[in-house]
Design a protein around this motif. Structure first.
Motif, PDB file in Angstrom:
ATOM      1  N   MET A   1       0.851  -1.172   0.000  1.00  0.00           N
ATOM      2  CA  MET A   1       0.000   0.000   0.000  1.00  0.00           C
ATOM      3  C   MET A   1       0.900   1.240   0.000  1.00  0.00           C
ATOM      4  N   ASN A   2       0.555   2.203  -0.813  1.00  0.00           N
ATOM      5  CA  ASN A   2       1.436   3.365  -0.888  1.00  0.00           C
ATOM      6  C   ASN A   2       1.144   4.371   0.217  1.00  0.00           C
ATOM      7  N   ARG A   3       2.173   5.096   0.552  1.00  0.00           N
ATOM      8  CA  ARG A   3       2.149   6.045   1.662  1.00  0.00           C
ATOM      9  C   ARG A   3       1.070   7.117   1.496  1.00  0.00           C
ATOM     10  N   GLU A   4       0.917   7.644   0.294  1.00  0.00           N
ATOM     11  CA  GLU A   4      -0.086   8.688   0.057  1.00  0.00           C
ATOM     12  C   GLU A   4      -1.508   8.177   0.292  1.00  0.00           C
ATOM     13  N   ALA A   5      -1.760   6.924  -0.063  1.00  0.00           N
ATOM     14  CA  ALA A   5      -3.079   6.332   0.187  1.00  0.00           C
ATOM     15  C   ALA A   5      -3.342   6.225   1.684  1.00  0.00           C
ATOM     16  N   ILE A   6      -2.314   5.880   2.425  1.00  0.00           N
ATOM     17  CA  ILE A   6      -2.456   5.784   3.875  1.00  0.00           C
ATOM     18  C   ILE A   6      -2.706   7.169   4.468  1.00  0.00           C
ATOM     19  N   ILE A   7      -1.924   8.141   4.046  1.00  0.00           N
ATOM     20  CA  ILE A   7      -2.090   9.508   4.555  1.00  0.00           C
ATOM     21  C   ILE A   7      -3.484  10.043   4.240  1.00  0.00           C
ATOM     22  N   SER A   8      -3.941   9.831   3.026  1.00  0.00           N
ATOM     23  CA  SER A   8      -5.260  10.356   2.654  1.00  0.00           C
ATOM     24  C   SER A   8      -6.403   9.626   3.339  1.00  0.00           C
ATOM     25  N   SER A   9      -6.098   8.487   3.979  1.00  0.00           N
ATOM     26  CA  SER A   9      -7.150   7.743   4.661  1.00  0.00           C
ATOM     27  C   SER A   9      -7.216   8.020   6.155  1.00  0.00           C
ATOM     28  N   ARG A  86      -3.223  13.505  19.282  1.00  0.00           N
ATOM     29  CA  ARG A  86      -2.176  14.305  19.936  1.00  0.00           C
ATOM     30  C   ARG A  86      -0.903  14.270  19.095  1.00  0.00           C
ATOM     31  N   CYS A  87      -0.545  13.104  18.612  1.00  0.00           N
ATOM     32  CA  CYS A  87       0.657  12.963  17.790  1.00  0.00           C
ATOM     33  C   CYS A  87       0.494  13.715  16.463  1.00  0.00           C
ATOM     34  N   LEU A  88      -0.664  13.594  15.850  1.00  0.00           N
ATOM     35  CA  LEU A  88      -0.941  14.334  14.609  1.00  0.00           C
ATOM     36  C   LEU A  88      -0.832  15.841  14.850  1.00  0.00           C
ATOM     37  N   LYS A  89      -1.378  16.303  15.952  1.00  0.00           N
ATOM     38  CA  LYS A  89      -1.361  17.737  16.290  1.00  0.00           C
ATOM     39  C   LYS A  89       0.065  18.224  16.547  1.00  0.00           C
ATOM     40  N   ASP A  90       0.816  17.460  17.340  1.00  0.00           N
ATOM     41  CA  ASP A  90       2.154  17.889  17.766  1.00  0.00           C
ATOM     42  C   ASP A  90       3.247  17.621  16.737  1.00  0.00           C
ATOM     43  N   ASP A  91       3.155  16.490  16.031  1.00  0.00           N
ATOM     44  CA  ASP A  91       4.254  16.055  15.168  1.00  0.00           C
ATOM     45  C   ASP A  91       3.949  16.143  13.673  1.00  0.00           C
ATOM     46  N   GLY A  92       2.675  16.254  13.317  1.00  0.00           N
ATOM     47  CA  GLY A  92       2.292  16.348  11.911  1.00  0.00           C
ATOM     48  C   GLY A  92       1.977  15.002  11.281  1.00  0.00           C
ATOM     49  N   VAL A  93       1.306  15.051  10.159  1.00  0.00           N
ATOM     50  CA  VAL A  93       0.817  13.854   9.471  1.00  0.00           C
ATOM     51  C   VAL A  93       1.962  12.956   9.007  1.00  0.00           C
ATOM     52  N   ASP A  94       2.986  13.535   8.383  1.00  0.00           N
ATOM     53  CA  ASP A  94       4.072  12.715   7.847  1.00  0.00           C
ATOM     54  C   ASP A  94       4.792  11.924   8.930  1.00  0.00           C
ATOM     55  N   LYS A  95       5.135  12.584  10.028  1.00  0.00           N
ATOM     56  CA  LYS A  95       5.815  11.880  11.119  1.00  0.00           C
ATOM     57  C   LYS A  95       4.899  10.827  11.734  1.00  0.00           C
ATOM     58  N   PHE A  96       3.631  11.166  11.910  1.00  0.00           N
ATOM     59  CA  PHE A  96       2.672  10.205  12.468  1.00  0.00           C
ATOM     60  C   PHE A  96       2.644   8.923  11.641  1.00  0.00           C
ATOM     61  N   ILE A  97       2.550   9.052  10.331  1.00  0.00           N
ATOM     62  CA  ILE A  97       2.521   7.868   9.465  1.00  0.00           C
ATOM     63  C   ILE A  97       3.857   7.140   9.525  1.00  0.00           C
ATOM     64  N   ASP A  98       4.966   7.869   9.566  1.00  0.00           N
ATOM     65  CA  ASP A  98       6.276   7.221   9.735  1.00  0.00           C
ATOM     66  C   ASP A  98       6.280   6.369  11.001  1.00  0.00           C
ATOM     67  N   TYR A  99       5.788   6.933  12.092  1.00  0.00           N
ATOM     68  CA  TYR A  99       5.748   6.205  13.361  1.00  0.00           C
ATOM     69  C   TYR A  99       4.927   4.922  13.241  1.00  0.00           C
ATOM     70  N   ILE A 100       3.724   5.040  12.670  1.00  0.00           N
ATOM     71  CA  ILE A 100       2.840   3.882  12.531  1.00  0.00           C
ATOM     72  C   ILE A 100       3.527   2.789  11.705  1.00  0.00           C
ATOM     73  N   LEU A 101       4.085   3.166  10.562  1.00  0.00           N
ATOM     74  CA  LEU A 101       4.705   2.185   9.667  1.00  0.00           C
ATOM     75  C   LEU A 101       5.959   1.567  10.282  1.00  0.00           C
ATOM     76  N   LYS A 102       6.785   2.365  10.937  1.00  0.00           N
ATOM     77  CA  LYS A 102       7.986   1.823  11.592  1.00  0.00           C
ATOM     78  C   LYS A 102       7.614   0.909  12.748  1.00  0.00           C
ATOM     79  N   ASN A 103       6.583   1.264  13.489  1.00  0.00           N
ATOM     80  CA  ASN A 103       6.147   0.399  14.587  1.00  0.00           C
ATOM     81  C   ASN A 103       5.606  -0.923  14.053  1.00  0.00           C
ATOM     82  N   GLN A 104       4.925  -0.905  12.914  1.00  0.00           N
ATOM     83  CA  GLN A 104       4.462  -2.164  12.323  1.00  0.00           C
ATOM     84  C   GLN A 104       5.656  -3.051  11.973  1.00  0.00           C
ATOM     85  N   GLU A 105       6.700  -2.457  11.426  1.00  0.00           N
ATOM     86  CA  GLU A 105       7.915  -3.211  11.117  1.00  0.00           C
ATOM     87  C   GLU A 105       8.537  -3.792  12.379  1.00  0.00           C
TER      88      GLU A 105
END
Length: 131
Positions: A1-9, A86-105
Motif C-alpha cells: 500500500m502506498n504512503r499517500e493512500a495511507i495519509i489520505s485515509s 495528539r501525535c498528529l497535532k504535535d508532530d504532523g501527518v508525515d511523522k505520524f505515518i512514519d511512526y505507525i509504519l515503523k512500529n508495524q515493522e
C-alpha cells in the motif's frame, strides 16, 4: 500500500482507515457510504466526522476544542484515538505515518492489538519511540 493512500485515509478522529480491519470493504470515513461502526451505529452518524465537516477541518487534531468530551474520546479505545490525534497535532501527518509504519515493522500492529488498550500518553510514547 502506498504512503499517500495511507495519509489520505486518516479519519477525522485520527484513526487510519486504510489500516482498519474493514479496509477491504470500506473506503474510509472521508468517503461516501463508509462502514465505520461509529458512523453507522448512530442515526445522525459519527459526531467527529460531522463536527470536522462542519468546521471544515481535516480532523480533530486541528480543532481548538481538542480533546472534546464526545463519543470516541471516551471508552476503551479513547487512549488510542486521543494519542493518535495528539501525535498528529504535535508532530504532523508525515511523522505520524512514519511512526505507525515503523512500529508495524517492529511488530507493533495497528489497531486494538497494538495501541487499543493504552492510555493517550502510552500511545504517544510508543509512536515516538519508533524515531
Amino acid at each position: 500500500m502506498n504512503r499517500e493512500a495511507i495519509i489520505s485515509s486518516i479519519a477525522y478522529c485520527g484513526l487510519v482507515c486504510k489500516l482498519c480491519h474493514l479496509a477491504n470493504e470500506c473506503d474510509g470515513c472521508k468517503a461516501t457510504g463508509c462502514n465505520c461502526s461509529a458512523n453507522s451505529e448512530k442515526e445522525k452518524g459519527c459526531y467527529h466526522r460531522n463536527c470536522c465537516i462542519d468546521k471544515v477541518i481535516s480532523g480533530c487534531w486541528e480543532c481548538e476544542d481538542f480533546p472534546c468530551a464526545n463519543s470516541m474520546f471516551i471508552g476503551r479505545t479513547s487512549g488510542e484515538i486521543k494519542g493518535f490525534c495528539r501525535c498528529l497535532k504535535d508532530d504532523g501527518v508525515d511523522k505520524f505515518i512514519d511512526y505507525i509504519l515503523k512500529n508495524q515493522e517492529r511488530g507493533i500492529p495497528y489497531g486494538l492489538k497494538g495501541y487499543g488498550q493504552m492510555t493517550e500518553e502510552e500511545v504517544v510514547q510508543t509512536l515516538r519511540q519508533s524515531k
